[in-house]
Design an enzyme around this catalytic site. Structure first.
Site, PDB file in Angstrom:
ATOM      1  N   HIS A   1      43.805   2.825  58.867  1.00  0.00           N
ATOM      2  CA  HIS A   1      45.265   2.991  58.897  1.00  0.00           C
ATOM      3  C   HIS A   1      45.728   3.874  60.052  1.00  0.00           C
ATOM      4  O   HIS A   1      46.915   3.845  60.414  1.00  0.00           O
ATOM      5  CB  HIS A   1      45.751   3.640  57.592  1.00  0.00           C
ATOM      6  CG  HIS A   1      45.875   2.707  56.430  1.00  0.00           C
ATOM      7  ND1 HIS A   1      44.784   2.128  55.810  1.00  0.00           N
ATOM      8  CD2 HIS A   1      46.972   2.263  55.749  1.00  0.00           C
ATOM      9  CE1 HIS A   1      45.202   1.378  54.800  1.00  0.00           C
ATOM     10  NE2 HIS A   1      46.518   1.436  54.741  1.00  0.00           N
ATOM     11  N   GLU A  47      32.369  15.057  35.850  1.00  0.00           N
ATOM     12  CA  GLU A  47      31.277  14.437  35.087  1.00  0.00           C
ATOM     13  C   GLU A  47      29.921  14.739  35.713  1.00  0.00           C
ATOM     14  O   GLU A  47      28.995  13.928  35.646  1.00  0.00           O
ATOM     15  CB  GLU A  47      31.478  12.914  34.962  1.00  0.00           C
ATOM     16  CG  GLU A  47      32.744  12.497  34.261  1.00  0.00           C
ATOM     17  CD  GLU A  47      32.786  12.892  32.801  1.00  0.00           C
ATOM     18  OE1 GLU A  47      31.722  13.221  32.236  1.00  0.00           O
ATOM     19  OE2 GLU A  47      33.888  12.893  32.213  1.00  0.00           O
ATOM     20  N   ARG A  98      48.244  -5.149  60.806  1.00  0.00           N
ATOM     21  CA  ARG A  98      48.556  -4.260  61.929  1.00  0.00           C
ATOM     22  C   ARG A  98      48.138  -4.893  63.258  1.00  0.00           C
ATOM     23  O   ARG A  98      47.014  -5.392  63.391  1.00  0.00           O
ATOM     24  CB  ARG A  98      47.813  -2.934  61.741  1.00  0.00           C
ATOM     25  CG  ARG A  98      48.025  -1.916  62.854  1.00  0.00           C
ATOM     26  CD  ARG A  98      49.429  -1.363  62.845  1.00  0.00           C
ATOM     27  NE  ARG A  98      49.539  -0.188  63.709  1.00  0.00           N
ATOM     28  CZ  ARG A  98      50.674   0.418  63.988  1.00  0.00           C
ATOM     29  NH1 ARG A  98      51.813  -0.031  63.458  1.00  0.00           N
ATOM     30  NH2 ARG A  98      50.698   1.480  64.763  1.00  0.00           N
ATOM     31  N   PRO A 151      35.860  28.897  32.679  1.00  0.00           N
ATOM     32  CA  PRO A 151      35.904  29.589  33.967  1.00  0.00           C
ATOM     33  C   PRO A 151      34.565  30.261  34.255  1.00  0.00           C
ATOM     34  O   PRO A 151      33.952  30.860  33.375  1.00  0.00           O
ATOM     35  CB  PRO A 151      37.018  30.632  33.776  1.00  0.00           C
ATOM     36  CG  PRO A 151      37.861  30.102  32.658  1.00  0.00           C
ATOM     37  CD  PRO A 151      36.924  29.362  31.755  1.00  0.00           C
ATOM     38  N   SER A 163      28.985  23.780  35.345  1.00  0.00           N
ATOM     39  CA  SER A 163      27.997  22.940  34.663  1.00  0.00           C
ATOM     40  C   SER A 163      26.978  23.755  33.880  1.00  0.00           C
ATOM     41  O   SER A 163      26.164  23.188  33.149  1.00  0.00           O
ATOM     42  CB  SER A 163      27.266  22.059  35.687  1.00  0.00           C
ATOM     43  OG  SER A 163      28.167  21.183  36.328  1.00  0.00           O
TER      44      SER A 163
END
Length: 549
Positions: free
Chosen positions: A505, A530, A435, A284, A288
């Site tokens: 969509h 990462e 569609r 916490p 990084s």
């Protein structure tokens, strides 16, 4: 399309590299002090220039990777219409960005003027090969032709010119299509762990053994194979593609720094899947900035260690048997010097009781996506690590040991992003073909097939840059810059593809029942874990500054 396409691609990519080198030289003069090293204060003040340089260099390296890919296809007589269109569209778009501005995020664009290369940008734009791509590459006609090619059953080459790797891809594509893709959205919606039976099947296929030396029960296939496996699994669900990440990190740590006894004890069990691993690094308020890590380990009279402190964002922390645990063993040494890496066994937990081991407690962090393994906070209260748990038997080497794994971890994350990008493209294409609006399939609308064509082209660009980084790693070359570039670009493409596919969509994409809603949530994390995109740009930029002409 002229036969000079590949020659132009190679020339244009070389021109882009020269252009980036000019940018590097200019930025270098603003960020380095008289001793020739990067001045941290100046680097902080000039962060936009440093990160802009990283993005410019990343696009230039992607151009080179795709040009080499196309050249290889041409030399083996496999360069078809689909590949030509991908090269034309991809190079046309990325060259245009290099000439006029590269988006570092949705609202940050690095311009040539900011890097001090306005004149060099003009020279790049007027270079004959570059000018050809700018005029003939990313055109509406080419985008339409690419999607027509796909609609007609055409493909874009995936072969790696290696029978073993191609067979691995085919095997994991079948496995993913059969065992993962049909169930992934349900697992996500129910926020379930990846089923134990599926984990075992993945172990049986060698998912956790790909990069581990055969002397320890691994397959020893290298990072390119690892990238292919990860890409195909992530194409079904990022959770399954990510399951091997912690084993990959642990395997790297133990292979590179472990004692003979640690290698013999842990590597065969990791390779077989008997032992599942979690990486316990982040704390916490530190993120990084590991130099400020505070979790403390103190050696006891019997040689064991007692650990106290807190960790957060621990993926798969409950259902795991071994922790690679970064701790501070010497409080008198500031920064990275006092950090050590532990191999810390624990009891495997379950959803109802994730941390049954004495000295451990924690809670789940509920997340938007990237489900299947669960995220946790963990508190250590006199947690015991055995005397032989210090990696390599050496104190103060933890950060250095961890750094040695970053290249492979970032290559694998880039491969996860490529898999997610593929799935987003597939979902967008399928929906556009199915569609109907205004009496026609929506794929017929220019701005729909435009989107799909760029999604496909950029995914190939990210894939080839990722494969390039993996190949460099397999040659035992330092590739922190290349790995950072691959992760930087692939994560961006995954998010762009997911967002674009959801747009295709329309309102349905916002409904939980549609798979693209999950893919969007999964894609978002790729720019964060990462090493966030900003950290990646910092790594790449600083790496470029350290290179010599």
């Amino acid at each position: 399309m002229p036969e000079t396409l590949i020659a132009n691609a190679l020339e244009a990519s070389q021109a882009a590299r020269i252009y980036v080198e000019r940018a590097r030289a200019v930025v270098e003069t603003t960020l380095k002090h008289d001793g020739g090293k990067v001045d941290s204060r100046l680097a902080d003040q000039g962060q936009r220039r440093l990160h802009g340089l990283a993005w410019f260099a990343t696009l230039a390296e992607a151009l080179a990777a795709v040009a080499r890919w196309a050249e290889g296809l041409e030399q083996t007589g496999r360069l078809g219409q689909g590949e030509r269109l991908v090269v034309s569209i991809g190079l046309g778009e990325y060259l245009a960005q290099l000439c006029h501005g590269v988006a570092m995020s949705q609202n940050e664009i690095a311009r040539p003027a900011e890097l001090g290369v306005t004149e060099a940008a003009h020279q790049l734009e007027t270079h004959p090969a570059v000018a050809w791509f700018l005029a003939e590459g990313d055109t509406a006609a080419n985008r339409r032709a690419l999607i027509d090619h796909v609609r007609g059953g055409g493909e874009v080459a995936e072969s790696l010119d290696d029978d073993t790797l191609d067979q691995i891809r085919e095997q994991f594509r079948r496995f993913t299509a059969d065992k993962i893709t049909p169930h992934a959205h349900g697992w996500h919606l129910r926020d379930e762990l990846i089923p134990d039976a599926l984990v075992q099947e993945m172990a049986d296929l060698g998912v956790f053994a790909v990069s581990i030396d055969p002397d320890y029960g691994g397959l020893g296939l290298g990072k390119l194979a690892m990238a292919v496996v990860t890409e195909e699994l992530s194409r079904g669900w990022i959770g399954t593609g990510s399951l091997g990440t912690r084993s990959e990190i642990a395997g790297e740590l133990i292979m590179s720094a472990g004692t003979p006894e640690q290698k013999a004890r842990w590597l065969p069990k990791i390779a077989s899947g008997e032992v599942l691993v979690t990486a316990v690094f982040t704390e916490p308020d530190t993120g990084s900035d590991m130099a400020r890590l505070r979790t403390r380990a103190r050696r006891q009279d019997d040689g064991s260690w007692r650990v106290n402190g807190s960790k957060t964002w621990i993926t798969h922390g409950g259902r795991s048997d071994l922790m690679t645990l970064l701790v501070r063993t010497d409080a008198s040494k500031p920064g990275y010097e006092g950090l050590s890496m532990m191999l810390a066994p624990k009891q495997r937990g379950a959803v109802a009781d994730p941390f049954p081991t004495p000295g451990m407690s924690g809670g789940e962090i509920e997340v938007l996506g990237y489900r299947g393994m669960k995220e946790y906070t963990i508190a250590f209260d006199d947690f015991t690590v055995p005397a032989d748990g210090l990696l390599g038997g050496a104190e103060g080497q933890g950060f250095k040991q961890l750094m040695a794994t970053f290249e492979a971890a970032r290559i694998q994350t880039a491969a996860r992003a490529v898999g997610v990008a593929w799935r987003a493209y597939e979902l967008g294409l399928r929906y556009a073909l199915d569609r109907r609006q205004f009496a026609q399939r929506i794929v017929e609308f220019p701005r729909v097939h435009d989107k799909l064509a760029m999604m496909l082209a950029e995914t190939v660009m990210a894939r080839e840059l990722t494969y390039f980084a993996a190949r460099e790693k397999d040659k035992n070359r330092r590739c922190d810059i290349e790995a950072g570039m691959a992760k930087l670009l692939a994560a961006k493409v995954a998010w762009s593809n997911a967002d674009t596919a959801l747009q295709i969509h329309g309102g349905n994409g916002y409904a939980l029942e549609f798979e693209i809603s999950r893919v969007l949530c999964d894609a978002r994390i790729l720019n964060i874990f990462e090493g966030a995109a900003e950290i990646q740009a910092q790594v790449v930029g600083r790496g470029l500054m350290s290179q010599r002409n």
